[in-house]
Scaffold this motif. Structure first.
Motif, PDB file in Angstrom:
ATOM      1  N   ILE A  48       0.839  -1.204   0.000  1.00 18.93           N
ATOM      2  CA  ILE A  48       0.000   0.000   0.000  1.00 18.93           C
ATOM      3  C   ILE A  48       0.879   1.260   0.000  1.00 18.93           C
ATOM      4  N   GLU A  49       1.913   1.293   0.862  1.00 17.82           N
ATOM      5  CA  GLU A  49       2.815   2.438   0.899  1.00 17.82           C
ATOM      6  C   GLU A  49       3.553   2.609  -0.419  1.00 17.82           C
ATOM      7  N   HIS A  50       3.947   1.462  -0.996  1.00 17.71           N
ATOM      8  CA  HIS A  50       4.654   1.540  -2.270  1.00 17.71           C
ATOM      9  C   HIS A  50       3.737   2.074  -3.361  1.00 17.71           C
ATOM     10  N   GLU A  51       2.482   1.630  -3.324  1.00 14.72           N
ATOM     11  CA  GLU A  51       1.529   2.113  -4.299  1.00 14.72           C
ATOM     12  C   GLU A  51       1.292   3.620  -4.139  1.00 14.72           C
ATOM     13  N   ALA A  52       1.224   4.098  -2.866  1.00 15.04           N
ATOM     14  CA  ALA A  52       1.032   5.530  -2.639  1.00 15.04           C
ATOM     15  C   ALA A  52       2.216   6.327  -3.161  1.00 15.04           C
ATOM     16  N   ALA A  53       3.446   5.798  -2.931  1.00 17.64           N
ATOM     17  CA  ALA A  53       4.627   6.491  -3.433  1.00 17.64           C
ATOM     18  C   ALA A  53       4.628   6.539  -4.954  1.00 17.64           C
ATOM     19  N   MET A  55       1.991   6.441  -6.875  1.00 13.97           N
ATOM     20  CA  MET A  55       0.967   7.376  -7.316  1.00 13.97           C
ATOM     21  C   MET A  55       1.446   8.824  -7.182  1.00 13.97           C
ATOM     22  N   LYS A  56       2.156   9.099  -6.110  1.00 10.72           N
ATOM     23  CA  LYS A  56       2.690  10.450  -5.922  1.00 10.72           C
ATOM     24  C   LYS A  56       3.710  10.782  -6.997  1.00 10.72           C
ATOM     25  N   GLU A  57       4.574   9.797  -7.276  1.00 12.82           N
ATOM     26  CA  GLU A  57       5.571  10.015  -8.335  1.00 12.82           C
ATOM     27  C   GLU A  57       4.894  10.184  -9.682  1.00 12.82           C
TER      28      GLU A  57
END
Length: 634
Positions: A48-53, A55-57
């Motif tokens: 989930i954290e990796h996906e958020a990062a 998405m931010k990128e």
């Protein structure tokens, strides 16, 4: 046989009928990637954290792509980014620079509290040198061991700041530590006397009693030493065939700062202590000027400081400084068969028999020795007195024995007689009004020189009325010197001694960024305070009570003004043009130029005041139209 592979249309229909997650789970179970008896998998927190990062990128990349699609926007963004980075770096550098400067200022402030780091241009050499006192030499003279200016200040009983104040050298100053005046000389002319102020005199008395007085002078020196006087200086020359007197020209001013400092260093003190002691015992000869109502004292450089004539330390310093001169002159006199004594700057030689014929040889050698030692013989005060004439040494007649001249004794006897007959106030002595102490003092001097000549004079002087004021002043002077030598503060009639105020700790200078942050913080605090005050002032239930407290709707007006101020500029321009069209149409319909002109004036004022709401505009426009109609009807 395995189930057929579902088509894309089947998957879409199944997703519409249930959900995407349910279809994905069913397919994973059908294909064997997930057991049939377990629930739907939950994504891991790391995913989930990796996906958020990601998405931010992705959002960042999309924004970058949007900017790069418009070169002008991209260039403005790049310039803004570089400008913000430069400002941030500049602010960071400024804060680091101010912090380093503040730390250096704190170190300097701490150093000034415990040590002397600077005493003026040309007078600070050696103050930072490590202490290298000669312990054996100090102990041999019985001198106090002082290894730093701070130890010297503690021994004197004063603060380090006061010690620096007394010893600081300034070429141009607005105050001076000496009171200067002149006294007439017996041979004509005037003698400049530099009397130290009480604060400096206190320090000089300590130096005299604790350092200079403990060092032995040469046997030929008789000036300002215990158990020695002008009488002891004259006795070796009594009954001689020839007596020679010489004088040193500008004796005290010829002794400069470097030689005074060398005396203390030769005694064994480190250079820092010797520098401070030399500054305390020397004077910056200066001229007093008055510029624009301000008094200034303009002197010379530190190396031009000289020995002040009038300071209590000057006579003993000359005795210590002239020890080598005394040894050399005593050697010259002994080699030629002469006796030699010195009282301050008065040199006396005497001889009898064959040695009295070597006067010329003696004078040549003495003049050469004086010049080699840095002194200049006074050409007008060189006297050679043979036995047939009156021979004097420092005012004492030495023809047959020590005595006072007959002229002086007669003048003293006449003054005593007049004081007894008409009162002391009617008597004069040496051209000035006499006093009992002056007459008694000179009578004692005559008796010390020759008891037979002075006993009757002393008895006559003692019979005069006693003046109490002089006795009290003498006792005060003795007490001042004794307390100063003990490192204690003498009492002053003018009040307690002034002490320098401690220097404030240096404050760190704020940078521009820090001042902006402080201003923003103050504005935020003020806004929060206003909001808090308004909340406390409002009633608990707004509504009817609030309207009663605000009957004219001031709160609504302020809210509307705030909304107008927050309105974007593009929208304000649009409303402006729309309202202008309405004004033009209203003027055309009413056929009144007054409506058009008044409406335009209102629009311009509302635009600059940022008050362009439609309701006030329509009310004002209707009022203008009504006024125009009434005027036209009249």
């Amino acid at each position: 046989m395995s189930a057929p592979q579902p088509t894309r249309a089947d998957l879409i229909e199944r997703i519409r009928a249930s959900s995407k997650d349910a279809v994905v789970l069913a397919e994973m179970q059908r294909l064997g990637f997930w057991p049939h008896d377990e629930a739907q998998p939950q994504p891991a927190a790391g995913f989930i954290e990796h996906e958020a990062a990601l998405m931010k990128e992705l959002a960042t990349l999309q924004e970058s792509l949007r900017l790069k699609g418009d070169p002008e926007t991209a260039l403005r963004a790049m310039r803004k980014e570089r400008l913000d980075a430069a400002r941030a770096q500049r602010e960071q550098n400024a804060r680091a620079r101010e912090q380093r400067r503040h730390e250096r200022a704190l170190q300097w402030h701490a150093a000034r509290q415990t040590q002397v780091v600077y005493l003026g241009a040309g007078a600070s050499a050696g103050l930072q040198q490590p202490a290298s006192a000669d312990h054996a030499r100090l102990a041999g003279h019985g001198l106090p061991a002082l290894y730093s200016p701070q130890a010297l200040a503690q021994a004197m009983g004063i603060d380090l700041a006061e010690l620096k104040f007394l010893s600081y050298h300034r070429e141009v100053a607005r105050s001076t530590h000496y009171r200067r005046f002149t006294l007439p000389k017996k041979t004509g002319g005037e003698r400049l006397i530099s009397a130290p102020m009480p604060r400096l005199k206190r320090a000089q008395y300590w130096v005299l009693e604790n350092i200079l007085a403990k060092v032995a002078a040469h046997q030929a020196a008789h000036g300002f030493l215990p158990a020695r006087s002008i009488v002891s200086n004259a006795q070796p020359h009594c009954g001689q065939d020839v007596v020679i007197n010489l004088d040193v020209k500008d004796f005290f001013p010829s002794i400069a700062f470097g030689r005074i400092k060398g005396v203390f260093m030769h005694l064994g003190y480190p250079e820092a202590v010797a520098t401070v002691l030399a500054l305390l015992c020397s004077e910056n000869r200066c001229d007093e000027l008055l510029v624009d109502g301000q008094r200034y004292f303009v002197g010379g450089k530190a190396r031009e400081r000289v020995l002040p004539q009038g300071a209590p330390t000057s006579p003993m310093l000359t005795n210590l400084l002239c020890r080598r001169l005394d040894r050399r002159l005593a050697g010259v006199a002994h080699a030629l068969g002469f006796a030699y004594t010195r009282y301050a700057d008065d040199l006396s030689f005497s001889a009898s028999g064959e040695a009295s014929q070597r006067v010329g040889m003696l004078l040549r050698r003495v003049r050469w020795t004086l010049r080699e030692e840095g002194f200049t013989p006074h050409p007008d005060k060189e006297r050679v007195m043979r036995k047939g004439a009156r021979q004097e040494v420092t005012g004492v007649v030495v023809n047959d024995g020590a005595g006072v001249s007959r002229r002086k004794r007669r003048a003293l006897r006449a003054a005593l007689h007049r004081a007894q007959r008409s009162g002391v106030e009617q008597a004069t002595w040496e051209g000035e009004p006499a006093s009992r102490d002056r007459l008694l003092g000179y009578a004692h001097f005559v008796r010390n020189v020759n008891a037979a000549q002075g006993q009757a004079l002393v008895e006559a002087a003692r019979a005069l009325p006693v003046g109490p004021a002089t006795t009290a002043s003498t006792a005060a002077a003795v007490g001042f010197r004794w307390l100063s030598a003990q490192g204690k503060a003498p009492e002053r009639a003018a009040g307690p001694w002034w002490t320098p105020a401690p220097r404030p700790e240096p404050a760190r200078q704020r940078t521009d960024g820090e001042m902006r942050e402080e201003r923003a913080a103050r504005r935020r605090a003020a806004a929060e305070e206003r909001q808090r005050a308004e909340a406390e002032a409002l009633p608990a239930t707004p509504g009817v009570e609030r309207r009663a407290a605000d009957p004219v709707g001031e709160g609504d007006v302020q809210t509307a003004a705030a909304d107008d101020a927050a309105m974007p500029p593009s929208r304000m321009r649009g409303i402006y043009w729309l309202q202008m069209i309405v004004v033009w149409l209203t003027g055309a319909v009413t056929r009144s130029n007054l409506v058009t002109l008044a409406g335009l004036v209102y629009l311009v004022a509302a635009y600059y005041l940022r008050r362009q709401r439609w309701k006030p505009f329509l009310v004002v426009l209707a009022g203008i139209a009504s006024v125009s109609y009434l005027l036209r009807g009249d």
